[in-house]
Design a protein around this motif. Sequence first.
Motif, PDB file in Angstrom:
ATOM      1  N   ILE A  95       0.827  -1.163   0.193  1.00  0.00           N
ATOM      2  CA  ILE A  95      -0.087   0.032   0.033  1.00  0.00           C
ATOM      3  C   ILE A  95       0.819   1.245  -0.123  1.00  0.00           C
ATOM      4  O   ILE A  95       0.578   2.145  -0.657  1.00  0.00           O
ATOM      5  CB  ILE A  95      -0.937  -0.055   1.253  1.00  0.00           C
ATOM      6  N   PHE A  96       2.015   1.170   0.701  1.00  0.00           N
ATOM      7  CA  PHE A  96       2.864   2.303   0.745  1.00  0.00           C
ATOM      8  C   PHE A  96       3.259   2.707  -0.457  1.00  0.00           C
ATOM      9  O   PHE A  96       3.404   4.033  -0.727  1.00  0.00           O
ATOM     10  CB  PHE A  96       4.124   2.138   1.849  1.00  0.00           C
TER      11      PHE A  96
ATOM     12  N   ARG B 264       0.370   4.313  -2.658  1.00  0.00           N
ATOM     13  CA  ARG B 264      -0.488   5.076  -1.830  1.00  0.00           C
ATOM     14  C   ARG B 264      -0.858   6.377  -2.834  1.00  0.00           C
ATOM     15  O   ARG B 264      -2.326   6.902  -2.556  1.00  0.00           O
ATOM     16  CB  ARG B 264       0.268   5.698  -0.878  1.00  0.00           C
ATOM     17  N   ASN B 265      -0.195   6.907  -3.482  1.00  0.00           N
ATOM     18  CA  ASN B 265      -0.463   8.162  -4.341  1.00  0.00           C
ATOM     19  C   ASN B 265      -1.642   7.879  -5.181  1.00  0.00           C
ATOM     20  O   ASN B 265      -2.791   8.501  -5.620  1.00  0.00           O
ATOM     21  CB  ASN B 265       0.645   8.598  -5.037  1.00  0.00           C
TER      22      ASN B 265
ATOM     23  N   ALA C 120      -4.924   7.220  -3.196  1.00  0.00           N
ATOM     24  CA  ALA C 120      -5.462   8.467  -2.696  1.00  0.00           C
ATOM     25  C   ALA C 120      -6.411   9.211  -3.880  1.00  0.00           C
ATOM     26  O   ALA C 120      -7.317   9.627  -3.657  1.00  0.00           O
ATOM     27  CB  ALA C 120      -4.389   9.537  -2.164  1.00  0.00           C
TER      28      ALA C 120
ATOM     29  N   ILE D 117      -9.523   2.610   1.830  1.00  0.00           N
ATOM     30  CA  ILE D 117      -8.680   1.263   1.896  1.00  0.00           C
ATOM     31  C   ILE D 117      -9.499   0.443   2.861  1.00  0.00           C
ATOM     32  O   ILE D 117      -9.832   0.709   4.118  1.00  0.00           O
ATOM     33  CB  ILE D 117      -7.196   1.272   2.245  1.00  0.00           C
TER      34      ILE D 117
ATOM     35  N   THR E 244       0.321   3.899   9.450  1.00  0.00           N
ATOM     36  CA  THR E 244      -0.247   4.381   8.132  1.00  0.00           C
ATOM     37  C   THR E 244      -0.873   5.542   8.035  1.00  0.00           C
ATOM     38  O   THR E 244      -0.871   6.106   6.989  1.00  0.00           O
ATOM     39  CB  THR E 244      -1.130   3.137   7.875  1.00  0.00           C
TER      40      THR E 244
ATOM     41  N   TRP F 128       1.262   8.460   6.716  1.00  0.00           N
ATOM     42  CA  TRP F 128       1.664   8.550   5.478  1.00  0.00           C
ATOM     43  C   TRP F 128       0.649   8.474   4.432  1.00  0.00           C
ATOM     44  O   TRP F 128       0.702   8.873   3.300  1.00  0.00           O
ATOM     45  CB  TRP F 128       2.884   7.849   5.079  1.00  0.00           C
ATOM     46  N   TYR F 129      -0.583   8.255   4.968  1.00  0.00           N
ATOM     47  CA  TYR F 129      -1.737   7.965   4.048  1.00  0.00           C
ATOM     48  C   TYR F 129      -2.829   8.657   4.762  1.00  0.00           C
ATOM     49  O   TYR F 129      -3.223   8.403   5.820  1.00  0.00           O
ATOM     50  CB  TYR F 129      -2.071   6.537   3.720  1.00  0.00           C
TER      51      TYR F 129
ATOM     52  N   VAL G  54      -8.538   4.515   6.378  1.00  0.00           N
ATOM     53  CA  VAL G  54      -8.406   3.113   6.301  1.00  0.00           C
ATOM     54  C   VAL G  54      -9.235   2.432   7.325  1.00  0.00           C
ATOM     55  O   VAL G  54      -9.324   2.773   8.529  1.00  0.00           O
ATOM     56  CB  VAL G  54      -6.728   2.946   6.586  1.00  0.00           C
TER      57      VAL G  54
END
Length: 748
Positions: free
Chosen positions: A622-623, A626-627, A630, A636, A689, A692-693, A697
């Motif tokens: 996911i990391f 992530r963009n 988004a 998620i 998470t 950075w997101y 979630v």
Amino acid sequence: MKKNRTTFRDYFNRTVYFFPLQLLFVHLKKNQQLLIFWLILFLVIFKELGLKYGIPYLFLAPEYLGKLSFSSYFIVGFSLGGFVSAFNISSYIMNGFRFPFLATLSKPFLKYSINNATIPLLFIICYLLQTHDFLKANEIFNDQEIAYRLLGFLGGYVIFTLLSMAYFLATNKDFEKLFGKELAKVLSSDSKKNEPATILLNKNEPIWFKKNDNEKSWRVDTYLSSTFGFRKTRPHYHYDESMLSQVFRQNHINASFFEIGVIISIIILGLFREKEVFIIPAGASIVLLFTMLLMFTSALRSWIRGWTLIVILAVILLINQLSKLDNFYYDSLAYGMSYDYKVPYPEKHGDVPPEKIQADYMQTIRMLESWKKKQHSDRPKAVFLAASGGGARAAQWSFLALQHLDSLTKGQLMNQVIMGTGSSGGMIGTAYFRELKWKQQKSNFNPYSDSLQGDMSKDMLNPIIFNLAVNDVLIRTQKFDYEGTMHWKDRAYVFEKTLNRHSNGFFQESLGDYAKAEQKAEIPSLIFTPSVVNDGRRMLVSTMPLSFITQNPTNVLSENIDYMNFFKHNDPLNLRFTTLLRMNSSFPYIMPTISMPTDPTIDVFDSGLRDNYGIKTTIQYIFHIRNWLAKNTSGIVILQIRDGLKIDGKAEENKSRSIVNEILTPFGSLYGNWFEVQDYNNDELLEYTSEWYKGKVDIINYQLNKSADNYISLSWHLTSKEKVQIINSLTLEENIIAQKRLKTLLNE
């Protein structure tokens, strides 16, 4: 004439010097190695050993041809009869000379076995009681059905015992049969012959068979006869010791031939191990393995006596040295991969050029775009599956959970899943349901059929342990060809064949056969993460290259290896899919590790060592996307299919404090809580998470109802009660709440 009265001392001596009791004493003092096997068996049937892994159930509820039947218990009883015979033979070889009076009796080995029956008889009684209680509590049998199965156990035991005794009665000779009545009488009355100095200088007696001067005869006053009556021992001191020795010698040689014959029979049986009718219950296979170990050591002892331990150690050292040779060691390979080129190991930063990393990333983005086109919303929820490992229970639970949830959402769940990952059995169940969904697209197959619900709960352990006992620990005799390469038919081969049979033959594909369907998002992408034995790293295996995950921006050695790029010269997509499932779930010792085409060779095994729940891999995936998530999704959803309840850790009070407990607790507790430690680490990853997101979630835990009070063994074999418990977990209150929440999230 006045009769001698029997005094208390006489009764005391007859009791203390009773042959069965003296045999117990001699075992405790001289033959601890024999008692170790019995100790293990007693601990197992009383559920004091291996309960976590379901080992007691292999004995108490043995399956044959998928059923708990008269035949299954008959086979266990028959194998136990073989073990008891080996025990009697080994004991007779080690201890017969300590009881010289035996050589003066008719049928000495038969009488020895009768008097040596204390431990076997006690075990049989305990086994019958434990099995009765277990079947009463865990199966749906009534008393008559239980008695019928236990009768099968006794029948198997008695039949083997009668066969072995028939052999020894036909071949063993007692004192009078060897020398004749008249000759024995003459020799035994020759006083000069019986003088110690004369016997010592007797050159006709084999030197290797003489007793050690320090070995003393054990006193025996009474014994059980062949009719189970009490008898007083006959005087033996007037017999020529060399003649007594010859009686034992020929008995020992006959025992050795019997043992060798049984071992050869086991090897022959192994040649037919692919026939289902020859696959005996796993409990019987374990007893068979114990029997071979006893027979091997006792056969050696009958020939080389005092040198036995030295020879065994020398053989072990020799085999260890020979195993270092390339042509000696049995490597379990990854079926389908090419081993012509050896990849240098370890992988270092910079092995994959930046442009290739970008190309790999864009390939994943194209897959995500295909996934989005299938959705009914411009910004759908992105679902990620994480299925925890746990042998057969995890395979069955992950399959049932996905089948139930996908049916409940009318196919919406699997349609919105981007990627699934996890460990061991969890990934086998996940892969099987994905396979059924793919069949649905191609042939209108019904993946929700009730007839499929028991596929993943079928026994996998019997064929594995049977193959281990009759083939892998002896001499491997058969190979098979796969894609032009010869492989041994070991328990790895048996595991894959059995798995494919249980899954209706649907796992016939190679890894590459799924590539197009995953790229077009017709089916979710799966990432497998077997652990590297040599250095603890993780290998990320997928149909698509994942270098954008495995490559670090610094010169630090990455913990992840991208399978597709690392083995690009080894035909990575030709890897057989069942081999990949095995690679991801190879529990140590039960299954062999898989040797990969590297230099030096690395081995991979169960992914649960590093990431049993699949959360670590999910978060890393996911990391890196992530963009895109988004911009293209409304959030998620991480669906955790767990093979146990997620509860807050509670420190258990150490109630039994002792020196041994204090020594073992730090290691035992850490090992016992290994998966809980992973859980703590995963929760931290999920918490980070949000840093950075910035999207939403949601974590949904779909849990198997397994706890300390309601345990399901970690094994490839499930009891009837465990199977029912897994199915009933679908109606667990927490799961009903979770599935309602999942439906709501998918429709947002």
